[in-house]
Each structure stands twice: as structure tokens, then as C-alpha cells.
Design a protein around this motif. Structure first.
Motif, PDB file in Angstrom:
ATOM      1  N   LYS A   3       0.834  -1.207   0.000  1.00  0.00           N
ATOM      2  CA  LYS A   3       0.000   0.000   0.000  1.00  0.00           C
ATOM      3  C   LYS A   3       0.866   1.254   0.000  1.00  0.00           C
ATOM      4  O   LYS A   3       0.524   2.251  -0.654  1.00  0.00           O
ATOM      5  CB  LYS A   3      -0.910  -0.007   1.228  1.00  0.00           C
ATOM      6  CG  LYS A   3      -2.027  -1.048   1.170  1.00  0.00           C
ATOM      7  CD  LYS A   3      -2.902  -0.983   2.411  1.00  0.00           C
ATOM      8  CE  LYS A   3      -4.006  -2.032   2.349  1.00  0.00           C
ATOM      9  NZ  LYS A   3      -4.847  -2.000   3.574  1.00  0.00           N
ATOM     10  N   GLU A   4       1.984   1.206   0.722  1.00  0.00           N
ATOM     11  CA  GLU A   4       2.889   2.356   0.737  1.00  0.00           C
ATOM     12  C   GLU A   4       3.540   2.554  -0.634  1.00  0.00           C
ATOM     13  O   GLU A   4       3.778   3.698  -1.049  1.00  0.00           O
ATOM     14  CB  GLU A   4       3.970   2.153   1.800  1.00  0.00           C
ATOM     15  CG  GLU A   4       3.434   2.170   3.228  1.00  0.00           C
ATOM     16  CD  GLU A   4       4.513   1.862   4.239  1.00  0.00           C
ATOM     17  OE1 GLU A   4       5.626   1.473   3.827  1.00  0.00           O
ATOM     18  OE2 GLU A   4       4.262   2.014   5.452  1.00  0.00           O
ATOM     19  N   ILE A   5       3.813   1.453  -1.338  1.00  0.00           N
ATOM     20  CA  ILE A   5       4.432   1.554  -2.664  1.00  0.00           C
ATOM     21  C   ILE A   5       3.429   2.064  -3.690  1.00  0.00           C
ATOM     22  O   ILE A   5       3.719   3.001  -4.460  1.00  0.00           O
ATOM     23  CB  ILE A   5       4.997   0.189  -3.097  1.00  0.00           C
ATOM     24  CG1 ILE A   5       6.143  -0.238  -2.177  1.00  0.00           C
ATOM     25  CG2 ILE A   5       5.477   0.230  -4.540  1.00  0.00           C
ATOM     26  CD1 ILE A   5       6.602  -1.666  -2.395  1.00  0.00           C
ATOM     27  N   ASN A   6       2.228   1.454  -3.697  1.00  0.00           N
ATOM     28  CA  ASN A   6       1.247   1.784  -4.731  1.00  0.00           C
ATOM     29  C   ASN A   6       0.481   3.066  -4.430  1.00  0.00           C
ATOM     30  O   ASN A   6       0.200   3.857  -5.332  1.00  0.00           O
ATOM     31  CB  ASN A   6       0.261   0.619  -4.894  1.00  0.00           C
ATOM     32  CG  ASN A   6       0.952  -0.656  -5.355  1.00  0.00           C
ATOM     33  OD1 ASN A   6       1.915  -0.609  -6.117  1.00  0.00           O
ATOM     34  ND2 ASN A   6       0.484  -1.805  -4.883  1.00  0.00           N
ATOM     35  N   GLY A   7       0.117   3.259  -3.166  1.00  0.00           N
ATOM     36  CA  GLY A   7      -0.705   4.416  -2.817  1.00  0.00           C
ATOM     37  C   GLY A   7       0.059   5.571  -2.204  1.00  0.00           C
ATOM     38  O   GLY A   7      -0.359   6.728  -2.330  1.00  0.00           O
ATOM     39  N   GLY A   8       1.175   5.275  -1.534  1.00  0.00           N
ATOM     40  CA  GLY A   8       1.915   6.333  -0.853  1.00  0.00           C
ATOM     41  C   GLY A   8       3.113   6.849  -1.604  1.00  0.00           C
ATOM     42  O   GLY A   8       3.755   7.812  -1.168  1.00  0.00           O
TER      43      GLY A   8
END
Length: 276
Positions: free
Chosen positions: A139-144
Motif C-alpha cells: 500500500k505504501e508503494i502503490n498508494g503512498g
């Protein structure tokens, strides 16, 4: 005087900051001030409860005050160390699942060239703590907008585990070096085998200690109560022992079971988590 107050306030602020870090690593999402306040409240309640029980049983107010102070201090000490115990338990859970997650990652990397897709597959196939951490990283890679390296390093910051940090750092090195799918899969598989070898060594070490732990529990659960009963029976014949029936009832039904539970808790705490 002012310098002393500033120094004392600085120490208090440092203690609260360390406690906040310990609570975060333990997964307790409560401010440090609120945790300290609740700890004192529950310690007072527990101390008062045992004060009343022992004061009524032994009909001695001063002894009840001593019991209150003892249980209050014990409860407060437990609350202080509970985040560290929970942090250690969470780290042990992650360490238990780490080799198998790495083995799955090695298989995925052997079949898939994209590192992010391999991490996603491992996260979906491992519904455990390691899988959850990988899901947060994705989630941090794709969204953050975080890089793969930073997202994996954030996993280390959320878990106080040396094997996890060691494994993550080596995975980051493999990611940065690149190479063929077969080479990356083989490298990650080597990390998983090393972690499994460490677990096997710890298992052998614990099996050697298990005999001693078993003897300790037998002594605590069987020998101590028998010796106490013999002491009371024989000693009452030539010594003035002021043991009332209610005292014997409390010792047999409360004190000895608590000692047995403490021994079992100690043995469980010494058992590696992957053997539980």
C-alpha cells in the motif's frame, strides 16, 4: 533548582517518548500518558482488592496494607514491562513465519520478474503477520509513492526483530543488484534456509533444557506442597503454629496454584515461539 527541574522534566519526557515507542512496537495504539494513567488506576484497584481479602482473612489491618503495597507495586511493574513482553511476542511471531514467507518469495521471484508482483503474491498467500506487513508495504508503494526499499525498511521499523531486519536488508540488496529470475529466487531461498537452520539450532537447545524445566515443575507442583503439609503436621506437635483453617485454605487453593501458574508461565516464556 530550576536546572534540576528542567533535568527532571527532560528525563520524564524521555521516558514517555521511550514508552510511546514501546507501545507502538507492541501494537498498543494508546498515548503514553493515557497508558500510564490506566496502569496506575488498575494497580490501585488490584491492590485494594487483595488488601480487603487478606485483611478479612488474617484480621490484621497492617498486614493488609503490606499486601496492598506489594500487589500495587507488582501490578505497576507488570504494566511497565507488558509492552516489552508484547513487543517480544510480536517479534517472535514474525520470526516464526519469516522463513516460509521467504521461501514463497523465492518461488515467486523464480517465476515472476517484477519484484512488486512477487511481494503481492506472497502477501495474498500468507494470511499471517508477515503477509500483513507485506500488504502494508505494498500500500505504501502503490498508494503512498514509497520506493520498494523504503517500504521494506518500514517493516523493520514496525517490528523489533533482528532476524527480520537481517532478512529484509538482504532482500533489499537482492532487489537492488537485480539479475536473472533464477538467481534472485536462489538467493532468497538461501536466506530462508539460513533462518530455518537457526530455528533448528534453537529447537535442539531447548530440548536439552526441557528435562530441567520438567523437574522444576515437578518440584514446584508436588514436592513443595508435600513438604509444607509435613511441616504443618509435624511442627504443630511441638511448635505453636498459628495456622487457622482459613489460612490453610488460602495457601492450598490460592498460593500453591499461583506458584504452579508462575512456573508454567516461566517454562512457556522460555519456549521458542515456533515450537508452541
Amino acid at each position: 533548582m530550576r536546572a534540576f527541574e528542567e533535568k527532571f522534566a527532560g528525563k520524564i519526557a524521555g521516558m514517555k517518548k521511550r514508552l510511546g515507542v514501546e507501545l507502538a512496537l507492541a501494537g498498543i495504539h494508546v498515548p503514553a500518558e493515557k497508558y500510564l494513567e490506566d496502569s496506575v488506576k488498575w494497580s490501585v484497584v488490584l491492590g485494594i482488592f487483595f488488601w480487603v481479602v487478606f485483611a478479612l482473612a488474617f484480621e490484621n489491618l497492617f498486614f493488609g496494607l503490606v499486601v496492598f503495597a506489594a500487589f500495587f507495586a507488582a501490578a505497576l511493574l507488570f504494566c511497565a514491562y507488558f509492552p516489552m513482553l508484547l513487543k517480544k511476542r510480536n517479534a517472535q511471531i514474525v520470526e516464526k513465519e519469516l522463513p516460509f514467507a521467504l521461501m514463497n518469495l523465492s518461488i515467486e521471484l523464480s517465476c515472476e520478474n517484477r519484484f512488486e508482483k512477487a511481494l503481492k503474491s506472497v502477501a495474498e498467500k500468507n494470511p499471517n503477520e508477515v503477509g500483513k506487513e507485506l500488504g502494508i508495504a505494498l500500500k505504501e508503494i502503490n498508494g503512498g509513492g514509497a520506493s520498494v526499499q523504503q517500504a521494506l525498511l518500514n517493516i523493520c521499523s514496525r517490528n523489533d526483530s533482528e532476524p527480520l531486519k537481517r532478512g529484509i536488508m538482504r532482500v533489499i540488496t537482492i532487489y537492488e543488484q537485480g539479475g536473472s529470475r533464477k538467481a534472485k529466487g536462489h538467493a532468497v531461498r538461501g536466506i530462508a534456509r539460513e533462518e530455518l537452520a537457526v530455528q533448528r539450532a534453537k529447537s535442539k537447545e531447548f530440548s536439552q533444557k526441557l528435562v530441567l524445566f520438567s523437574m522444576l515443575f515437578i518440584v514446584v507442583s508436588a514436592v513443595f506442597p508435600a513438604l509444607f503439609q509435613a511441616f504443618v503436621i509435624v511442627g504443630s506437635s511441638f511448635m505453636q503454629l498459628d495456622f487457622l483453617p482459613v489460612h490453610m485454605l488460602l495457601i492450598v487453593t490460592v498460593l500453591f496454584p499461583l506458584i504452579d501458574l508462575a512456573a508454567l508461565f516461566f517454562i512457556r516464556s522460555m519456549t521458542p515461539h515456533f515450537l508452541r
